[in-house]
Design a protein around this motif. Sequence first.
Motif, PDB file in Angstrom:
ATOM      1  N   ALA A  75      -0.846 -16.707  -2.915  1.00  0.00           N
ATOM      2  CA  ALA A  75      -1.521 -15.700  -2.574  1.00  0.00           C
ATOM      3  C   ALA A  75      -1.558 -14.916  -1.017  1.00  0.00           C
ATOM      4  N   GLU A  76      -1.241 -15.905  -0.229  1.00  0.00           N
ATOM      5  CA  GLU A  76      -1.007 -15.294   1.257  1.00  0.00           C
ATOM      6  C   GLU A  76      -0.154 -14.159   1.302  1.00  0.00           C
ATOM      7  N   ASP A  77       0.943 -14.202   0.415  1.00  0.00           N
ATOM      8  CA  ASP A  77       1.885 -12.998   0.495  1.00  0.00           C
ATOM      9  C   ASP A  77       1.362 -11.739  -0.202  1.00  0.00           C
ATOM     10  N   ARG A  78       0.463 -12.019  -1.072  1.00  0.00           N
ATOM     11  CA  ARG A  78       0.244 -11.054  -1.824  1.00  0.00           C
ATOM     12  C   ARG A  78      -0.944 -10.221  -0.927  1.00  0.00           C
ATOM     13  N   TRP A  79      -1.732 -11.014  -0.167  1.00  0.00           N
ATOM     14  CA  TRP A  79      -2.483 -10.465   0.637  1.00  0.00           C
ATOM     15  C   TRP A  79      -1.868  -9.565   1.828  1.00  0.00           C
ATOM     16  N   ALA A  80      -0.614 -10.104   2.303  1.00  0.00           N
ATOM     17  CA  ALA A  80      -0.029  -9.604   3.427  1.00  0.00           C
ATOM     18  C   ALA A  80       0.531  -8.383   2.926  1.00  0.00           C
ATOM     19  N   LEU A  81       1.073  -8.123   1.503  1.00  0.00           N
ATOM     20  CA  LEU A  81       1.727  -7.089   1.158  1.00  0.00           C
ATOM     21  C   LEU A  81       0.477  -6.042   0.860  1.00  0.00           C
ATOM     22  N   SER A  82      -0.725  -6.394   0.513  1.00  0.00           N
ATOM     23  CA  SER A  82      -1.811  -5.406   0.144  1.00  0.00           C
ATOM     24  C   SER A  82      -2.163  -4.645   1.608  1.00  0.00           C
ATOM     25  N   PHE A  83      -2.218  -5.542   2.580  1.00  0.00           N
ATOM     26  CA  PHE A  83      -2.765  -5.119   3.914  1.00  0.00           C
ATOM     27  C   PHE A  83      -1.437  -4.044   4.424  1.00  0.00           C
ATOM     28  N   ALA A  85      -5.811   7.184  -1.543  1.00  0.00           N
ATOM     29  CA  ALA A  85      -6.030   6.000  -0.679  1.00  0.00           C
ATOM     30  C   ALA A  85      -7.262   5.818  -0.430  1.00  0.00           C
ATOM     31  N   ARG A  86      -8.136   6.696  -0.318  1.00  0.00           N
ATOM     32  CA  ARG A  86      -9.431   6.828   0.406  1.00  0.00           C
ATOM     33  C   ARG A  86     -10.250   6.119  -0.682  1.00  0.00           C
ATOM     34  N   GLN A  87     -10.049   5.970  -2.028  1.00  0.00           N
ATOM     35  CA  GLN A  87     -10.631   5.414  -3.393  1.00  0.00           C
ATOM     36  C   GLN A  87     -10.311   3.815  -3.547  1.00  0.00           C
ATOM     37  N   ARG A  88      -9.330   3.404  -2.829  1.00  0.00           N
ATOM     38  CA  ARG A  88      -8.720   2.130  -3.043  1.00  0.00           C
ATOM     39  C   ARG A  88      -9.256   1.027  -2.020  1.00  0.00           C
ATOM     40  N   SER A  89      -9.657   0.041  -2.272  1.00  0.00           N
ATOM     41  CA  SER A  89     -10.024  -1.072  -1.249  1.00  0.00           C
ATOM     42  C   SER A  89      -8.812  -1.895  -1.268  1.00  0.00           C
ATOM     43  N   LEU A  90      -8.685  -2.699  -0.354  1.00  0.00           N
ATOM     44  CA  LEU A  90      -7.602  -3.552  -0.084  1.00  0.00           C
ATOM     45  C   LEU A  90      -7.597  -4.603  -1.377  1.00  0.00           C
ATOM     46  N   PHE A  91      -8.769  -4.905  -1.749  1.00  0.00           N
ATOM     47  CA  PHE A  91      -8.993  -6.043  -2.900  1.00  0.00           C
ATOM     48  C   PHE A  91      -8.348  -5.410  -4.065  1.00  0.00           C
ATOM     49  N   ALA A  92      -8.674  -4.054  -4.373  1.00  0.00           N
ATOM     50  CA  ALA A  92      -7.938  -3.291  -5.600  1.00  0.00           C
ATOM     51  C   ALA A  92      -6.338  -3.302  -5.413  1.00  0.00           C
ATOM     52  N   LEU A  93      -5.990  -3.028  -4.269  1.00  0.00           N
ATOM     53  CA  LEU A  93      -4.357  -3.116  -4.149  1.00  0.00           C
ATOM     54  C   LEU A  93      -4.005  -4.541  -4.410  1.00  0.00           C
ATOM     55  N   TYR A 144     -17.973 -13.091 -13.755  1.00  0.00           N
ATOM     56  CA  TYR A 144     -17.087 -13.743 -13.789  1.00  0.00           C
ATOM     57  C   TYR A 144     -16.220 -13.642 -12.454  1.00  0.00           C
ATOM     58  N   PRO A 145     -16.816 -14.545 -11.534  1.00  0.00           N
ATOM     59  CA  PRO A 145     -16.123 -14.435  -9.906  1.00  0.00           C
ATOM     60  C   PRO A 145     -14.652 -14.371 -10.020  1.00  0.00           C
ATOM     61  N   VAL A 146     -14.100 -14.016  -8.895  1.00  0.00           N
ATOM     62  CA  VAL A 146     -12.846 -14.202  -8.463  1.00  0.00           C
ATOM     63  C   VAL A 146     -12.705 -14.232  -6.911  1.00  0.00           C
ATOM     64  N   PRO A 147     -12.003 -14.871  -6.034  1.00  0.00           N
ATOM     65  CA  PRO A 147     -11.935 -14.884  -4.724  1.00  0.00           C
ATOM     66  C   PRO A 147     -11.620 -13.390  -4.308  1.00  0.00           C
ATOM     67  N   LEU A 148     -12.410 -13.003  -3.317  1.00  0.00           N
ATOM     68  CA  LEU A 148     -12.327 -11.618  -2.739  1.00  0.00           C
ATOM     69  C   LEU A 148     -11.780 -11.418  -1.657  1.00  0.00           C
ATOM     70  N   ALA A 149     -11.212 -12.199  -0.805  1.00  0.00           N
ATOM     71  CA  ALA A 149     -10.727 -12.267   0.643  1.00  0.00           C
ATOM     72  C   ALA A 149      -9.569 -13.166   0.786  1.00  0.00           C
ATOM     73  N   PRO A 150      -8.677 -12.965   1.648  1.00  0.00           N
ATOM     74  CA  PRO A 150      -7.584 -13.804   2.153  1.00  0.00           C
ATOM     75  C   PRO A 150      -8.216 -15.146   2.641  1.00  0.00           C
ATOM     76  N   ALA A 151      -7.809 -16.280   2.433  1.00  0.00           N
ATOM     77  CA  ALA A 151      -8.160 -17.594   3.206  1.00  0.00           C
ATOM     78  C   ALA A 151      -7.708 -17.539   4.235  1.00  0.00           C
ATOM     79  N   ALA A 152      -6.752 -16.814   4.814  1.00  0.00           N
ATOM     80  CA  ALA A 152      -6.085 -17.045   6.126  1.00  0.00           C
ATOM     81  C   ALA A 152      -5.641 -15.680   6.614  1.00  0.00           C
ATOM     82  N   MET A 153      -5.561 -15.417   7.952  1.00  0.00           N
ATOM     83  CA  MET A 153      -5.304 -14.025   8.435  1.00  0.00           C
ATOM     84  C   MET A 153      -3.872 -13.572   7.846  1.00  0.00           C
ATOM     85  N   PRO A 154      -3.972 -12.329   7.356  1.00  0.00           N
ATOM     86  CA  PRO A 154      -2.761 -11.872   6.674  1.00  0.00           C
ATOM     87  C   PRO A 154      -1.744 -11.626   7.806  1.00  0.00           C
TER      88      PRO A 154
END
Length: 639
Positions: free
Chosen positions: A201-209, A172-180, A118-128
């Motif tokens: 989505a771009e704001d959620r990725w910016a917040l994750s980073f 933190a070392r157990q969590r990926s940015l995708f998990a965040l 059940y795929p979901v997008p795994l990366a931001p479409a633009a630079m955070p």
Amino acid sequence: MRAFSFSTLFLFMLLGFATPALAQDTGAQVAWRLLDYIAVDYRGAVADGRVISQAEYDEMREFSASVTQRLGALPARPERAQLVADARVLEAAVARRAAPEEVDRLARSLGQRLLAAYPVPLAPAAMPDLARGARLYAENCAACHGAAGDANALMARGMEPPPIAFTDRDRARQRSLFALYQVIEQGLEGTAMQSFASLPAEDRWALSFFVGRFAYPEALIEQGRRHWEEDPALRARLPNLEALVAITPDALAREFGADKANAVTAYLRANPAALAGAGGSRSLAVARELLRQSLAAYQAGDRTRAGELALAAYLDGFEPVEAVLNARDGALVAEVEREMGGLRAAIGQGAPAAEVTERVARLQALFGRAESALAPEAGSSLSTFLGALAILLREGLEALLIVVAMIGFLRKAERRDMLRWVHAGWIGALVAGVATWWAASHLITIGGADRELTEGFGSLLAAAILLFVGVWMHGKAQAGAWQAYVRDKLDKALSRGSAWFLFLLAFIAVYREVFETIIFFAAMGGQGNGAALAGGIALAVALLALIAWAMLKLSARLPIGKFFAYSAALIAVLAVVLAGKGMAALQEAGMVGVSPLDGWPRSPVLGVYPTLESMLAQAAMVALLAIGFLWARRRPASA
């Protein structure tokens, strides 16, 4: 069929068609997030077979049961039954207080297979945008998690469970940015952590980073930069944003050691643009992920979704880097386009899964070659110069030939007063093209499908107009009374709206090229070598001006009969070329199916593409021209 006016085409391009969207199954995302939470937090609930925190353990029991329930409620797919069975194994492991290492392995393995099914997008479409992330954190998160990310905030007191301290390195070392990202999007059941799915989505990725940086202080950044620049194995392990957001610091530490992993994590989360070939690799990472999702959907029996995802892989992943890549390796671009067409055709025809798998593997290998070609060190001033020169000559020559033929005709007909309509058409097209590019950059989003649809319909409309013009000119070349026609009829013909016809043809001929050319140059400019880019554009403009001057000089010396004959032949060739290009663009946009012709030549300059549909479009145009020319030849001159 109603006439397709250019105003309709222009609005069609601006408003755009919605490109196929990536389906996001909320149930699958919530289940994955719970699995990630179990993998990280179970070690805080159980040790050596004993419960060390009853509240944490109760939460693990609840979450593992929720995973089983949610997986059972997912849409039916072949993998669902096995996923549910594995979820029950995980639930039983938690119930019998299994070792944290076993629960971690079961949860992460199940999470990986869940995303495959059940795929979901795994990366931001633009630079955070990290500055944006800092502002969002201050506005939405600091009140509970603390301004420094240590959960030392007034509102955090008394919360049960307490807010996460992002500065906790062990966690933190157990969590990926995708998990965040997943937690930010979905929230966390049973806690005060709400969903921020309302953010783009771009704001959620910016917040994750931004959040992902708290456990890795700035003091590590410079050390991480040195490791990154000196260790090619690191750069190979993290070639793009997808790889960076998917990996946990713990996994990176197992490969490169804890000290190096911590420093590199600090550096890349603070400077994601440092990834090699960030622009091209980022876009191709999107293409890779969409291809992976397309294959998973096809293997699950969902051909429609697989076709949509394969089309999106081209339009949203490959097409944005096509211009730059074409300047460096045009043969590779042709190979990718041929393979993409073949993949979509195989999906549409219901080919065996093994064949589709093989085609996807070939494309993934081609994307790897493309990433190497797009790497910063692969570019050079010479390749940028030659690419700019070739693009402008290729895109500008067709429009130039049409406009020059119109100018030559009006001069021959001694109707120089009508030239202003032609000049207004091509100048207006230049202005409109630049304005559309600006609007697409600042006001609206014009995707790859929109550009292909614009080019496709624009090319076919121009081809239809050229068909009429070519037949008309051929008739004038054959008529013995052409001089009488010019003297007696032209004034009346041009007074009945032909001025607007001239304007329209000049506008269409130029506008369909301008917007795409500017997009190409903008992409190439982002790769550096600005002086080389400007030099290539300047030389191309000079060569096009020279070609226009030579054509106008030649047309002035030709007898009018030969001028009409030669112009009719030139316009007929252009009509055939545009018919092929228009059909190919509609195929790339997904509006027309693809039937590959193996072994058939490919020549974009001539509008020749190895598909049955594009060849039929050109054959139909040739047939219409032949019928029109015969009709014009036999028609009495007096008519």
